[in-house]
Scaffold this motif. Structure first.
Motif, short mmCIF file in Angstrom:
data_model
loop_
_atom_site.label_atom_id
_atom_site.label_comp_id
_atom_site.label_asym_id
_atom_site.label_seq_id
_atom_site.Cartn_x
_atom_site.Cartn_y
_atom_site.Cartn_z
N ALA A 1 -10.96 76.57 7.07
CA ALA A 1 -11.52 75.23 6.39
C ALA A 1 -12.73 75.53 5.99
O ALA A 1 -13.65 76.33 6.56
N THR A 2 -13.04 74.80 4.72
CA THR A 2 -14.48 74.94 4.31
C THR A 2 -14.76 73.31 4.26
O THR A 2 -14.35 72.62 4.14
N TYR A 3 -16.34 73.36 4.59
CA TYR A 3 -16.76 72.09 4.62
C TYR A 3 -17.92 72.09 3.54
O TYR A 3 -18.80 73.11 3.20
N GLU A 4 -17.89 70.92 2.79
CA GLU A 4 -18.79 70.71 1.62
C GLU A 4 -19.56 69.27 1.75
O GLU A 4 -18.53 68.33 1.96
N ARG A 5 -20.70 69.24 1.96
CA ARG A 5 -21.43 67.91 1.84
C ARG A 5 -21.75 67.51 0.33
O ARG A 5 -22.23 68.20 -0.53
N ASN A 6 -21.37 66.35 0.17
CA ASN A 6 -21.40 65.99 -1.23
C ASN A 6 -22.80 64.99 -1.43
O ASN A 6 -23.50 64.85 -0.57
N LYS A 7 -23.23 64.82 -2.59
CA LYS A 7 -24.46 64.24 -2.87
C LYS A 7 -24.80 62.76 -2.54
O LYS A 7 -25.70 62.38 -2.24
N GLU B 1 -10.40 62.70 17.98
CA GLU B 1 -11.13 63.86 18.72
C GLU B 1 -10.67 65.19 18.10
O GLU B 1 -11.65 66.07 17.53
N MET B 2 -9.55 65.37 17.69
CA MET B 2 -9.08 66.55 17.16
C MET B 2 -9.60 66.78 15.89
O MET B 2 -9.84 67.74 15.50
N ILE B 3 -9.57 65.43 14.95
CA ILE B 3 -10.01 65.48 13.64
C ILE B 3 -11.28 65.95 13.65
O ILE B 3 -11.96 66.76 12.69
N ARG B 4 -12.34 65.39 14.45
CA ARG B 4 -13.75 65.46 14.74
C ARG B 4 -13.88 67.06 15.06
O ARG B 4 -14.69 67.69 14.45
N GLN B 5 -13.12 67.59 15.82
CA GLN B 5 -13.21 69.04 16.25
C GLN B 5 -13.10 70.10 15.00
O GLN B 5 -13.50 70.94 14.86
N PHE B 6 -11.99 69.62 14.12
CA PHE B 6 -11.49 70.17 13.16
C PHE B 6 -12.53 70.36 12.00
O PHE B 6 -13.07 71.39 11.36
N ILE B 7 -13.40 69.11 11.83
CA ILE B 7 -14.41 68.88 10.85
C ILE B 7 -15.64 69.98 11.39
O ILE B 7 -16.31 70.46 10.70
N GLU B 8 -15.96 69.77 12.53
CA GLU B 8 -17.05 70.36 13.22
C GLU B 8 -16.77 72.10 13.15
O GLU B 8 -17.75 72.78 12.68
N GLY B 9 -15.41 72.49 13.35
CA GLY B 9 -15.38 73.78 13.05
C GLY B 9 -15.41 74.21 11.64
O GLY B 9 -15.66 75.51 11.44
N ALA B 10 -15.14 73.55 10.62
CA ALA B 10 -15.41 73.75 9.24
C ALA B 10 -16.65 73.93 9.15
O ALA B 10 -17.19 74.58 8.08
#
Length: 148
Positions: free
Chosen positions: A93-99, A137-146
């Motif tokens: 998983a990759t995390y990208e913050r948008n403008k 909680e699972m989705i939040r953990q997935f996002i934090e892991g990314a």
């Protein structure tokens, strides 16, 4: 599902008893589709299909119920696949913050989009939108892991 099984059994029994009617209707449909080249063709097809459905005792409520059941089962299976993809592809998983303050988390088959601080995320699996989900909680953990 039990009620639907009974209805399907009834439908199959009806078709067995009236197989000649269905065969004639099918042949007429093929002839119409093959030789008629205008919009009238599709009007005739709809009339024949509706006539056979009415003759067989199928109501619009029955059709709506079957469509709703199939849709609900499909959505549930897609949600299960998306959750499994989160588990299987978490390391990719990759995390990208948008403008605009939103974020996007991507894996090879999954995409989550959301706003920082929001309790909802938009989920897509294989390019197919699965709608907005509550950020469990699972989705939040997935996002934090990314993010890491």
């Amino acid at each position: 599902m039990y009620k639907m099984d009974i209805q399907m059994d009834t439908l199959f029994e009806f078709i067995k008893q009236n197989w000649m009617l269905f065969l004639i209707a099918l042949i007429v449909l093929f002839v119409i589709i093959s030789f008629v080249k205008t919009m009238i063709k599709w009007a005739l097809v709809i009339v024949i299909v509706a006539g056979v459905a009415v003759y067989s005792g199928v109501t619009w409520k029955d059709i709506d119920q079957v469509v709703t059941t199939v849709k609900d089962e499909t959505v549930a299976k897609l949600k299960d696949q998306a959750i499994q993809a989160m588990k299987d592809e978490a390391s990719k998983a990759t995390y990208e913050r948008n403008k605009d303050g939103s974020y996007t988390v991507k894996t090879p088959s999954l995409e989550l989009k959301g706003q920082a601080g929001s309790t909802k995320v938009h989920v897509s699996l294989g390019g197919v939108s699965l709608g907005e989900w509550e950020a469990t909680e699972m989705i939040r953990q997935f996002i934090e892991g990314a993010k890491k």
